[in-house]
Design a protein around this motif. Sequence first.
Motif, mmCIF file in Angstrom:
data_model
loop_
_atom_site.group_PDB
_atom_site.id
_atom_site.type_symbol
_atom_site.label_atom_id
_atom_site.label_comp_id
_atom_site.label_asym_id
_atom_site.label_seq_id
_atom_site.Cartn_x
_atom_site.Cartn_y
_atom_site.Cartn_z
ATOM 1 N N ARG A 1 -38.756 11.062 -10.952
ATOM 2 C CA ARG A 1 -39.816 10.753 -11.903
ATOM 3 C C ARG A 1 -39.827 9.250 -12.188
ATOM 4 O O ARG A 1 -38.805 8.603 -12.302
ATOM 5 C CB ARG A 1 -39.601 11.543 -13.193
ATOM 6 N N ARG B 1 -42.892 18.168 -26.019
ATOM 7 C CA ARG B 1 -44.050 18.643 -25.249
ATOM 8 C C ARG B 1 -44.909 17.442 -24.853
ATOM 9 O O ARG B 1 -45.384 16.695 -25.715
ATOM 10 C CB ARG B 1 -44.853 19.637 -26.080
ATOM 11 N N ASN B 2 -45.075 17.232 -23.541
ATOM 12 C CA ASN B 2 -45.810 16.054 -23.076
ATOM 13 C C ASN B 2 -47.325 16.251 -23.219
ATOM 14 O O ASN B 2 -47.798 17.294 -23.696
ATOM 15 C CB ASN B 2 -45.413 15.696 -21.648
ATOM 16 N N LYS B 3 -48.085 15.254 -22.788
ATOM 17 C CA LYS B 3 -49.529 15.302 -22.970
ATOM 18 C C LYS B 3 -50.180 16.416 -22.166
ATOM 19 O O LYS B 3 -51.291 16.852 -22.485
ATOM 20 C CB LYS B 3 -50.123 13.948 -22.586
ATOM 21 N N ALA B 4 -49.471 16.857 -21.121
ATOM 22 C CA ALA B 4 -50.008 17.964 -20.323
ATOM 23 C C ALA B 4 -49.658 19.319 -20.915
ATOM 24 O O ALA B 4 -49.991 20.358 -20.345
ATOM 25 C CB ALA B 4 -49.481 17.864 -18.891
ATOM 26 N N GLY B 5 -48.953 19.299 -22.059
ATOM 27 C CA GLY B 5 -48.608 20.550 -22.727
ATOM 28 C C GLY B 5 -47.382 21.233 -22.169
ATOM 29 O O GLY B 5 -47.153 22.419 -22.434
ATOM 30 N N LYS B 6 -46.543 20.506 -21.400
ATOM 31 C CA LYS B 6 -45.345 21.097 -20.814
ATOM 32 C C LYS B 6 -44.099 20.588 -21.534
ATOM 33 O O LYS B 6 -44.045 19.419 -21.941
ATOM 34 C CB LYS B 6 -45.255 20.750 -19.325
ATOM 35 N N ASP B 7 -43.115 21.477 -21.695
ATOM 36 C CA ASP B 7 -41.853 21.087 -22.313
ATOM 37 C C ASP B 7 -41.029 20.252 -21.338
ATOM 38 O O ASP B 7 -40.851 20.632 -20.174
ATOM 39 C CB ASP B 7 -41.052 22.328 -22.740
ATOM 40 N N ARG B 8 -40.524 19.135 -21.819
ATOM 41 C CA ARG B 8 -39.727 18.236 -20.997
ATOM 42 C C ARG B 8 -38.521 17.755 -21.800
ATOM 43 O O ARG B 8 -38.511 17.785 -23.035
ATOM 44 C CB ARG B 8 -40.540 17.017 -20.562
ATOM 45 N N THR C 1 -35.899 17.959 -26.543
ATOM 46 C CA THR C 1 -36.988 18.645 -25.850
ATOM 47 C C THR C 1 -38.300 18.305 -26.556
ATOM 48 O O THR C 1 -38.388 18.401 -27.784
ATOM 49 C CB THR C 1 -36.760 20.164 -25.866
ATOM 50 N N GLU D 1 -44.483 10.274 -24.111
ATOM 51 C CA GLU D 1 -44.114 10.226 -22.696
ATOM 52 C C GLU D 1 -42.718 9.609 -22.612
ATOM 53 O O GLU D 1 -42.547 8.483 -22.131
ATOM 54 C CB GLU D 1 -45.135 9.414 -21.883
#
Length: 777
Positions: A685, A724-731, A722, A676
């Motif tokens: 955010r 991948r967060n815990k929700a599976g989205k690239d950030r 880049t 995170e």
Amino acid sequence: MVDRAMTKDNPFQRFWDLGYKRLCPIIPPDAELDPKSKVAERMAKDPEKDARGKAPGVPGPHGWIGYDFVRNESTEFSVEKWFNDGANVGIKTGDGIIAVDIDVTNEKVASATVALAEKMLGRALVRYGRYPKALLVYRTTDDVPYDKVTFSTETEDHALVEVLSEGRQFVAHGKHPKTGKAYSWPDGVPSVESLTTVSPEQLSSFLTRIEDRMPASKRFTGSVVDRSEVSQSGLRGSDEVILDALNHLPNTDGLFPTRDDYLKVGYAIKAALGPENDARAFEAFYQWCGRWDGGANDFAEVESDWARMKPPFSVGAPYIYQLAELHGGWKGRVREFFEPLDVFEPDEDDPFMARPAEGEDDFKVEPITAQQLNFDDLEDIPPREWLYGTKISRGYATLLSSPGGVGKSSLANTIAVACAAGEELLSDKPIHQLRVMIYNLEDDLLEMKRRVKAVFMHFGLGPEVAANIFMLSGRDRRFNMLTMSSNGDMLVTPDYTAIKEEMSHKGVDLLVCDPLARAHTVPENDTSAQDEVMRLFAQIAHETGAGVLLLHHFNKGGVSGDMNAVRGSTALSAGARSILTLAPMSEEEAEQHNVPIPHRRHYVRIDDAKNNMAPARAAEWIQLHSIELGNGTELYPEGDNVQCAAHFDINEQLTDDAEIRAVAFARIKEAAAETEHYAPVRKGRAKWLGALLMELYPDCSIAQATGLINSWKLKGWVEIVTYRNKAGKDRKGVIVNSVATTSAALAPDPAAQQFFNDISGEGTPPADSKPTASLFD
């Protein structure tokens, strides 16, 4: 042929997307040459002159042939073709981009020279081919002449450091002809926008330092660094006298032993006969080359050398006369001083010169009538209609000027968006939300949108602002409102009326024209012509009730805050009601405000050089941020980084406390370990990195936190990745660069340290960066 673009990443396209629009194909080292090509013929005469892997070329029906990269420019279609051909990637220098080529095989000297370049010119990412030889790429504030210094080292007799400018190229990607390994950029390939900007004076000082300190050094004699100060008209001469002198001038190895000597004669001929006689001048140069007693000159090579010779020049007719007199016994110079002068006589058909014919009336002239002042008229004078602070006003033109590469376009885009938003994004506030038209006469519409998107992202703006912005690209619709006929008459084109009609139709309050020089085709140094240019823009502003912001370049050596620094005729400055000038932060200012010297060009000063409608204000500052657009694709996963200008309060910068920094870095590492990461930009955010800094530093503002984050990025202490967060989205998230923040990893080689101290007198070179990976690994 296999479509390589479908099976492998296209490096030509990658460089194109990074802003390098002047590419050229390079013959691969193992290519089969056309036996009749000039490249093959030179190699057959001398195997040491194998240009494969270095020279521009394209495949022909019988093998690879040479390619005239000087006369041809790349397109998006050609870069795809060259990739499919299997060519190496070359980048043309000039037009704002130069390269410092350190052609030195002694590792200690090469490492120290790279360090000296970064000390005197600023940070640059290094390209390696045959280590330790290195090449550094920069942007320039103005035209730079080709220049070089040769010298000896402990292990080689002919080391070389040269500045590659207009008419040159360097290999940026592919296989090196000597090592068989890929060219590499160990620290990544820089985008054009991120390149450090240097001036001709800085480059000259850098080469002078090497020339003064290195053994057996020799400066390139054909290049005079201050040639911009040489009167070009003083280099001209009578055509017949010049040609007569050349006919008497011998061409021997004894008189002209080096390539530089041969080129200097070409420069002199080109300057002496002038651009209007270019074909005749080249013929004279080639004929002189044909008299060489040391062999035969290849026509294509002479023609290519000729195309590279660009003004301003340092030698001309006097140099040719001197050579012909000293070495050819020529005595014809006296003829030039006794040729009769043309006598001016009025043209009887010209109504402005001839008297009216007998019996005709005098020409009718509209009467001049002055208005008598009525004291009551002074009672209800409305205030000036300022649109943006006291910089831009309805009915008038504002000039924004600076050297190239300082940040004019970035500042203008932020001003335009601020006006469209009606918000104080910089240090001035618009009167209210305005409708803005941006007419960029250089970039395409997609590039314009990238730059505006960076402003929207940085300031968190939405669709209601976008609706107030209109865009036009000069690539889609050229704009030229004033031109000149063959006999010198100025002609106002239909574009002048068309722009007024479109502005009125869209209800435009502010027109941004970038750059001014592309809005007309009349001479910049012609006072009458430039006065007419400014009059037309003032009339556009007056008739539409809009403000006009014009972007323009500086003269060579121009100083910020001086209205006379504006390039071209003084009529430009006189015709603008307000003149804003930009300058990168100086070394003295950087030291005063604790800004690292290599990063100072990210901070730009705005000076009010002329404002005859409002009091001049103290200098303001902006900071140039690199904004990640987040527009990556499968083919280009990294997406774009675009420059954005934001307000910078030079007196309220956050002191970078080492103890607090250590705590912040620990928190950043903890967040990354938990997948995170802290976010690099403020977009509402909770885990924005700036929020952490505002928590750790008492009374820290958003601007101060943003400035400190940017400083850490510039120093390489933190990086944006880049994940991948815990929700599976690239950030996009922030990580700490452990190597860059560990002092032991930055310790230089002792031998290189000592040599650097010897040639620079002080300072510490950066750690050697040996090539570790190819371009896009």
